[in-house]
Design a protein around this motif. Structure first.
Motif, short mmCIF file in Angstrom:
data_model
loop_
_atom_site.label_atom_id
_atom_site.label_comp_id
_atom_site.label_asym_id
_atom_site.label_seq_id
_atom_site.Cartn_x
_atom_site.Cartn_y
_atom_site.Cartn_z
N ASP A 1 25.05 49.14 -65.54
CA ASP A 1 25.85 49.79 -66.58
C ASP A 1 27.10 50.45 -65.99
O ASP A 1 28.11 50.60 -66.68
CB ASP A 1 25.02 50.85 -67.31
CG ASP A 1 23.87 50.25 -68.11
OD1 ASP A 1 23.98 49.06 -68.48
OD2 ASP A 1 22.87 50.95 -68.34
N TYR A 2 27.01 50.83 -64.75
CA TYR A 2 28.11 51.54 -64.09
C TYR A 2 28.95 50.62 -63.21
O TYR A 2 29.98 51.03 -62.68
CB TYR A 2 27.53 52.67 -63.23
CG TYR A 2 28.53 53.71 -62.81
CD1 TYR A 2 29.20 54.48 -63.76
CD2 TYR A 2 28.81 53.93 -61.46
CE1 TYR A 2 30.12 55.44 -63.38
CE2 TYR A 2 29.73 54.89 -61.07
CZ TYR A 2 30.38 55.64 -62.03
OH TYR A 2 31.29 56.59 -61.65
N ARG A 3 28.54 49.38 -63.09
CA ARG A 3 29.15 48.44 -62.14
C ARG A 3 30.65 48.28 -62.37
O ARG A 3 31.45 48.36 -61.42
CB ARG A 3 28.45 47.08 -62.27
CG ARG A 3 28.97 46.03 -61.30
CD ARG A 3 28.39 44.66 -61.61
NE ARG A 3 28.81 43.66 -60.66
CZ ARG A 3 28.14 43.33 -59.55
NH1 ARG A 3 27.00 43.93 -59.28
NH2 ARG A 3 28.61 42.43 -58.73
N GLU A 4 31.06 48.04 -63.60
CA GLU A 4 32.47 47.77 -63.88
C GLU A 4 33.34 48.98 -63.54
O GLU A 4 34.41 48.84 -62.93
CB GLU A 4 32.63 47.40 -65.36
CG GLU A 4 34.04 46.96 -65.72
CD GLU A 4 34.13 46.45 -67.15
OE1 GLU A 4 35.23 46.53 -67.74
OE2 GLU A 4 33.10 45.98 -67.68
N GLU A 5 32.90 50.16 -63.93
CA GLU A 5 33.66 51.37 -63.63
C GLU A 5 33.73 51.63 -62.13
O GLU A 5 34.77 52.00 -61.59
CB GLU A 5 33.03 52.57 -64.35
CG GLU A 5 33.78 53.87 -64.14
CD GLU A 5 33.17 55.02 -64.93
OE1 GLU A 5 33.50 56.18 -64.62
OE2 GLU A 5 32.36 54.75 -65.84
N LEU A 6 32.63 51.40 -61.45
CA LEU A 6 32.58 51.61 -60.01
C LEU A 6 33.49 50.62 -59.28
O LEU A 6 34.16 50.97 -58.30
CB LEU A 6 31.14 51.47 -59.52
CG LEU A 6 30.84 51.89 -58.07
CD1 LEU A 6 31.21 53.34 -57.84
CD2 LEU A 6 29.36 51.67 -57.76
N GLN A 7 33.52 49.39 -59.78
CA GLN A 7 34.39 48.38 -59.17
C GLN A 7 35.86 48.78 -59.29
O GLN A 7 36.62 48.64 -58.33
CB GLN A 7 34.15 47.02 -59.84
CG GLN A 7 34.96 45.89 -59.22
CD GLN A 7 34.58 44.54 -59.81
OE1 GLN A 7 34.11 44.46 -60.94
NE2 GLN A 7 34.76 43.49 -59.05
N ALA A 8 36.25 49.27 -60.46
CA ALA A 8 37.64 49.70 -60.67
C ALA A 8 37.97 50.87 -59.74
O ALA A 8 39.08 50.94 -59.18
CB ALA A 8 37.84 50.10 -62.12
N GLN A 9 37.03 51.77 -59.56
CA GLN A 9 37.23 52.92 -58.69
C GLN A 9 37.43 52.50 -57.24
O GLN A 9 38.34 52.98 -56.56
CB GLN A 9 36.04 53.87 -58.79
CG GLN A 9 36.12 55.08 -57.88
CD GLN A 9 34.87 55.94 -57.97
OE1 GLN A 9 34.28 56.09 -59.02
NE2 GLN A 9 34.47 56.49 -56.84
N LEU A 10 36.60 51.58 -56.76
CA LEU A 10 36.71 51.13 -55.38
C LEU A 10 37.98 50.32 -55.15
O LEU A 10 38.61 50.42 -54.08
CB LEU A 10 35.48 50.30 -55.00
CG LEU A 10 34.16 51.06 -54.94
CD1 LEU A 10 33.03 50.13 -54.52
CD2 LEU A 10 34.24 52.24 -53.99
N GLN A 11 38.39 49.53 -56.13
CA GLN A 11 39.64 48.79 -56.01
C GLN A 11 40.82 49.74 -55.93
O GLN A 11 41.76 49.53 -55.16
CB GLN A 11 39.80 47.83 -57.19
CG GLN A 11 38.92 46.59 -57.08
CD GLN A 11 39.10 45.64 -58.25
OE1 GLN A 11 39.36 46.08 -59.38
NE2 GLN A 11 38.96 44.35 -58.00
#
Length: 255
Positions: free
Chosen positions: A220-230
């Motif tokens: 559920d948090y994957r997309e937001e976390l990916q944007a943060q790391l990018q």
């Protein structure tokens, strides 16, 4: 030319102008969090009656605060930035004469100076590569700024109060369009691996401790976390760009 609002891009430029004469629902950074949002609401005007200009010691700041590759940067942008930060503190109900505000503003002085120098180096580098801003791009950014005001007339009134012409504002916008183009041309959108995502999530769980049950599930948090790391990867690239430009630049600080 009087450049007053050119530190963090046209997003903040719009906020700077709106704070002078328009309406904005943006919130200020807290001294404790250094760049975190606050849920505090601005107090009534009766509670805050301080003038940043009467608190900040700007008279002793030299007219030229720094020279970058032969180009002088005058004090107007620096003073305007300090005053803006002071106004953000006032919006939170923090008295400018308080020890808290004084410590925060003192910490920001060097930070703001370095940010101004960094921006000027990037814009110079963009000019050296022949990067230009089209009228259409400038108009689009100007529309964003105008949207912060009730009308175009109110924007013009604010510019008049600040002693800034529309031509000067467009020139500042042009600089930032070129700045963004340069950064985009010299950075890449790096991919974030599954291993990096999982490691970042595991670190969040560890930091949350007993409250980890309140965290959303990994998927559920994957997309937001990916944007943060990018975003973090892009920031690292920008830091490297600035470091490289500083090594090549001739910088003299006069403050």
């Amino acid at each position: 030319m009087k450049k007053m609002f050119m530190i963090f891009g046209t997003g903040l430029l719009a906020l700077s102008l709106a704070a002078c004469g328009g309406e904005s629902d943006q919130q200020a950074d807290t001294p404790e969090g250094e760049a975190t949002e606050t849920d505090q609401q601005a107090p009534d005007s009766e509670e805050v009656a301080q003038d940043p200009q009467s608190v900040l010691d700007t008279e002793n700041i030299p007219d030229v605060i720094a020279t970058v590759n032969g180009e002088d940067i005058n004090k107007d942008i620096y003073v305007a930035s300090l005053e803006q930060q002071a106004n953000l503190l006032l919006a939170q109900g923090i008295e400018l004469e308080s020890e808290e505000a004084a410590g925060y503003l003192e910490m920001l002085e060097e930070q703001l100076l370095q940010q101004i120098i960094n921006e000027r180096m990037i814009i110079q580098a963009a000019d050296n590569e022949g990067i230009e801003a089209t009228d259409e791009e400038i108009d689009a950014e100007l529309d964003l700024i105008t949207s912060q005001f009730e009308s175009e007339e109110q924007l013009q009134e604010t510019l008049d109060e600040q002693g800034v012409t529309m031509e000067e504002l467009r020139a500042d916008i042009s600089d930032f369009v070129k700045r963004d183009k340069y950064v985009e041309a010299h950075t890449t959108a790096e991919e974030v691996s599954d291993e990096e995502l999982q490691a970042a999530y595991d670190e969040m769980v560890e930091m949350a401790g007993e409250g980890s049950s309140e965290l959303p599930a990994f998927e559920d948090y994957r997309e937001e976390l990916q944007a943060q790391l990018q975003s973090e990867k892009q920031q690292e690239q920008l830091s490297q760009i600035i470091e490289d430009l500083r090594e090549e630049s001739d910088i003299t600080i006069h403050i």
